[in-house]
Design a protein around this motif. Structure first.
Motif, PDB file in Angstrom:
ATOM      1  N   VAL A  58     -10.418 -15.993  11.245  1.00  0.00           N
ATOM      2  CA  VAL A  58     -11.702 -15.357  10.936  1.00  0.00           C
ATOM      3  C   VAL A  58     -11.777 -15.019   9.459  1.00  0.00           C
ATOM      4  O   VAL A  58     -12.808 -15.193   8.805  1.00  0.00           O
ATOM      5  CB  VAL A  58     -11.919 -14.099  11.803  1.00  0.00           C
ATOM      6  CG1 VAL A  58     -13.062 -13.265  11.251  1.00  0.00           C
ATOM      7  CG2 VAL A  58     -12.202 -14.494  13.241  1.00  0.00           C
ATOM      8  N   ASN A  59     -10.665 -14.530   8.917  1.00  0.00           N
ATOM      9  CA  ASN A  59     -10.594 -14.214   7.488  1.00  0.00           C
ATOM     10  C   ASN A  59     -10.264 -15.494   6.716  1.00  0.00           C
ATOM     11  O   ASN A  59      -9.095 -15.868   6.579  1.00  0.00           O
ATOM     12  CB  ASN A  59      -9.524 -13.147   7.223  1.00  0.00           C
ATOM     13  CG  ASN A  59      -9.843 -11.846   7.924  1.00  0.00           C
ATOM     14  OD1 ASN A  59     -10.799 -11.165   7.581  1.00  0.00           O
ATOM     15  ND2 ASN A  59      -9.047 -11.496   8.928  1.00  0.00           N
ATOM     16  N   PHE A  72      -6.490 -20.617  30.586  1.00  0.00           N
ATOM     17  CA  PHE A  72      -5.875 -19.413  30.024  1.00  0.00           C
ATOM     18  C   PHE A  72      -4.943 -19.755  28.870  1.00  0.00           C
ATOM     19  O   PHE A  72      -4.891 -19.035  27.861  1.00  0.00           O
ATOM     20  CB  PHE A  72      -5.106 -18.653  31.110  1.00  0.00           C
ATOM     21  CG  PHE A  72      -4.362 -17.454  30.592  1.00  0.00           C
ATOM     22  CD1 PHE A  72      -5.023 -16.268  30.333  1.00  0.00           C
ATOM     23  CD2 PHE A  72      -2.991 -17.516  30.353  1.00  0.00           C
ATOM     24  CE1 PHE A  72      -4.346 -15.162  29.841  1.00  0.00           C
ATOM     25  CE2 PHE A  72      -2.306 -16.420  29.862  1.00  0.00           C
ATOM     26  CZ  PHE A  72      -2.980 -15.233  29.611  1.00  0.00           C
ATOM     27  N   GLY A  73      -4.182 -20.855  28.991  1.00  0.00           N
ATOM     28  CA  GLY A  73      -3.268 -21.256  27.931  1.00  0.00           C
ATOM     29  C   GLY A  73      -3.988 -21.503  26.613  1.00  0.00           C
ATOM     30  O   GLY A  73      -3.528 -21.089  25.549  1.00  0.00           O
ATOM     31  N   LEU A  79      -7.056 -16.700  21.006  1.00  0.00           N
ATOM     32  CA  LEU A  79      -7.037 -15.263  20.728  1.00  0.00           C
ATOM     33  C   LEU A  79      -5.922 -14.905  19.746  1.00  0.00           C
ATOM     34  O   LEU A  79      -6.109 -14.052  18.869  1.00  0.00           O
ATOM     35  CB  LEU A  79      -6.869 -14.477  22.027  1.00  0.00           C
ATOM     36  CG  LEU A  79      -8.062 -14.509  22.993  1.00  0.00           C
ATOM     37  CD1 LEU A  79      -7.722 -13.768  24.285  1.00  0.00           C
ATOM     38  CD2 LEU A  79      -9.306 -13.907  22.346  1.00  0.00           C
ATOM     39  N   CYS A  80      -4.769 -15.539  19.896  1.00  0.00           N
ATOM     40  CA  CYS A  80      -3.660 -15.279  18.973  1.00  0.00           C
ATOM     41  C   CYS A  80      -3.997 -15.732  17.552  1.00  0.00           C
ATOM     42  O   CYS A  80      -3.514 -15.155  16.577  1.00  0.00           O
ATOM     43  CB  CYS A  80      -2.398 -15.995  19.454  1.00  0.00           C
ATOM     44  SG  CYS A  80      -1.638 -15.279  20.932  1.00  0.00           S
ATOM     45  N   CYS A  86       3.595 -11.679  20.934  1.00  0.00           N
ATOM     46  CA  CYS A  86       2.809 -12.285  22.022  1.00  0.00           C
ATOM     47  C   CYS A  86       2.801 -13.809  21.945  1.00  0.00           C
ATOM     48  O   CYS A  86       2.877 -14.483  22.974  1.00  0.00           O
ATOM     49  CB  CYS A  86       1.371 -11.771  21.980  1.00  0.00           C
ATOM     50  SG  CYS A  86       1.211 -10.008  22.330  1.00  0.00           S
ATOM     51  N   GLY A  87       2.702 -14.341  20.729  1.00  0.00           N
ATOM     52  CA  GLY A  87       2.555 -15.780  20.584  1.00  0.00           C
ATOM     53  C   GLY A  87       3.848 -16.555  20.536  1.00  0.00           C
ATOM     54  O   GLY A  87       3.847 -17.779  20.751  1.00  0.00           O
ATOM     55  N   PHE A  88       4.966 -15.893  20.274  1.00  0.00           N
ATOM     56  CA  PHE A  88       6.246 -16.606  20.177  1.00  0.00           C
ATOM     57  C   PHE A  88       7.329 -15.959  21.028  1.00  0.00           C
ATOM     58  O   PHE A  88       7.940 -16.618  21.875  1.00  0.00           O
ATOM     59  CB  PHE A  88       6.695 -16.679  18.715  1.00  0.00           C
ATOM     60  CG  PHE A  88       7.991 -17.412  18.528  1.00  0.00           C
ATOM     61  CD1 PHE A  88       8.036 -18.791  18.591  1.00  0.00           C
ATOM     62  CD2 PHE A  88       9.176 -16.725  18.288  1.00  0.00           C
ATOM     63  CE1 PHE A  88       9.237 -19.478  18.440  1.00  0.00           C
ATOM     64  CE2 PHE A  88      10.376 -17.392  18.126  1.00  0.00           C
ATOM     65  CZ  PHE A  88      10.403 -18.779  18.204  1.00  0.00           C
ATOM     66  N   THR A  89       7.550 -14.666  20.839  1.00  0.00           N
ATOM     67  CA  THR A  89       8.654 -13.996  21.543  1.00  0.00           C
ATOM     68  C   THR A  89       8.438 -13.973  23.051  1.00  0.00           C
ATOM     69  O   THR A  89       9.371 -14.263  23.820  1.00  0.00           O
ATOM     70  CB  THR A  89       8.825 -12.558  21.015  1.00  0.00           C
ATOM     71  OG1 THR A  89       8.949 -12.580  19.596  1.00  0.00           O
ATOM     72  CG2 THR A  89      10.055 -11.918  21.627  1.00  0.00           C
TER      73      THR A  89
END
Length: 336
Positions: free
Chosen positions: A154-155, A140-141, A147-148, A186-189
């Motif tokens: 992608v761009n 999951f990690g 995902l983040c 989501c990725g930091f806070t």
């Protein structure tokens, strides 16, 4: 005359930057390889199984960052250009982004592990951190880190070489704020909030526990005294372990916070002097090399394991199993 002096100063600065990054990279690569080898050869002697798994994942993320970050910057700094091609530029930026998210994810996982270890009973700990659960948590990690990063990688037009920083990185000016704010939360806070909650709770509990231990006690039987002493010893071991991992988190915050602050200010269109931005970026590179130093400083077992590996003694399995006697590691038993 002035032209010669300018060229000399520029050359000296380039060499100094290249040497500094080379030293940081070497320490990070060697240190994280030592952590991974120690976890493989001496599994079960350094930490609890669950914590060892999470440290391995953190080590993989940090090793990947030290391999794809500083060495490539050194090459770009020396020739003032990106010499590795466009495709590798995109690959390196993607790896750096994913592993940065993974690194903070596993710091949060380790914080939760220490919280359960110290705050809850051993039965609950054993139910939560089974081998299957550790594998799923690790998966999951990494999936969450991917995902983040997915929307940004992608761009491909957002991945480009930055001549100012001599590295391939995300051009945050091309990412809308409505996309970046949720990712930052989501990725930091979120991981930082989890980390802060866990270690603050541990600190409060330990402080209260010390007050109870210091308070005068009534007469108790010998068996009860022995059991109480055993529990106090276990708690001290677990707290020492948690404090060691807290130092890893503290090092991450100290190194990463300036970089994150500069990034957020840039996101909202606030331009900072080049020296400030470059210094924040340089401090951030220290983060992925410092964890092995903390392990060796705070944990006798890691220090001994590093020494054995550097001397080549770990590669004999018979020697590892029969001749290398190490006391039980600090903090291997949950609080009962």
């Amino acid at each position: 005359m002035n032209s010669t002096a300018d060229v000399y100063e520029l050359t000296a600065a380039v060499i100094a930057e290249a040497l500094s990054l080379s030293v940081i990279s070497s320490v990070g690569i060697v240190g994280n390889i030592l952590v991974l080898l120690s976890s493989y050869f001496y599994s079960g002697r350094l930490t609890k199984y669950a914590l060892s798994v999470f440290i391995v994942n953190l080590g993989i993320a940090d090793l990947s960052l030290t391999m794809f970050y500083e060495p490539l910057i050194v090459g770009a700094v020396l020739i003032d250009a990106w010499p590795f091609g466009l495709r590798f530029c995109e690959i390196s930026a993607t790896v750096i982004l994913i592993c940065s998210y993974a690194s903070i994810n596993f710091l949060a996982v380790i914080a939760v592990h220490n919280y359960v270890l110290i705050m809850k009973n051993s039965q609950l700990y054993a139910k939560i951190f089974t081998k299957k659960a550790c594998a799923l948590i690790s998966l999951f990690g990494w999936v969450f880190a991917i995902l983040c990063s997915l929307n940004m990688v992608v761009n491909q037009n957002r991945l480009q070489y930055s001549p100012e920083y001599h590295q391939c990185r995300i051009d945050f000016t091309k990412i809308p704020v409505v996309e970046m704010v949720p990712l930052t939360l989501c990725g930091f806070t979120l991981p930082c909030t989890i980390i802060a909650f866990c270690y603050c709770s541990i600190y409060i509990t330990v402080k209260r526990s010390r007050r109870r231990v210091a308070a005068p006690a009534f007469a108790i039987s010998t068996d009860m005294a022995v059991e109480q002493a055993r529990q106090v010893r276990r708690r001290k071991e677990n707290v020492k372990l948690a404090f060691s991992m807290f130092l890893v988190v503290a090092a991450f915050v100290i190194c990463f916070l300036p970089f994150q602050t500069v990034y957020l200010l840039t996101l909202f269109g606030i331009e900072l002097p080049y020296f400030v931005s470059r210094s924040a970026d340089f401090i951030n590179t220290l983060n992925y090399s410092i964890n092995p130093i903390i392990y060796a400083w705070r944990n006798d077992q890691y220090r001994v394991a590093f020494k054995k590996i550097l001397l080549g003694r770990c590669f004999s399995r018979r020697n590892m199993n029969n001749k290398w006697a190490v006391k039980p590691s600090t903090g291997i038993t949950p609080v009962s």
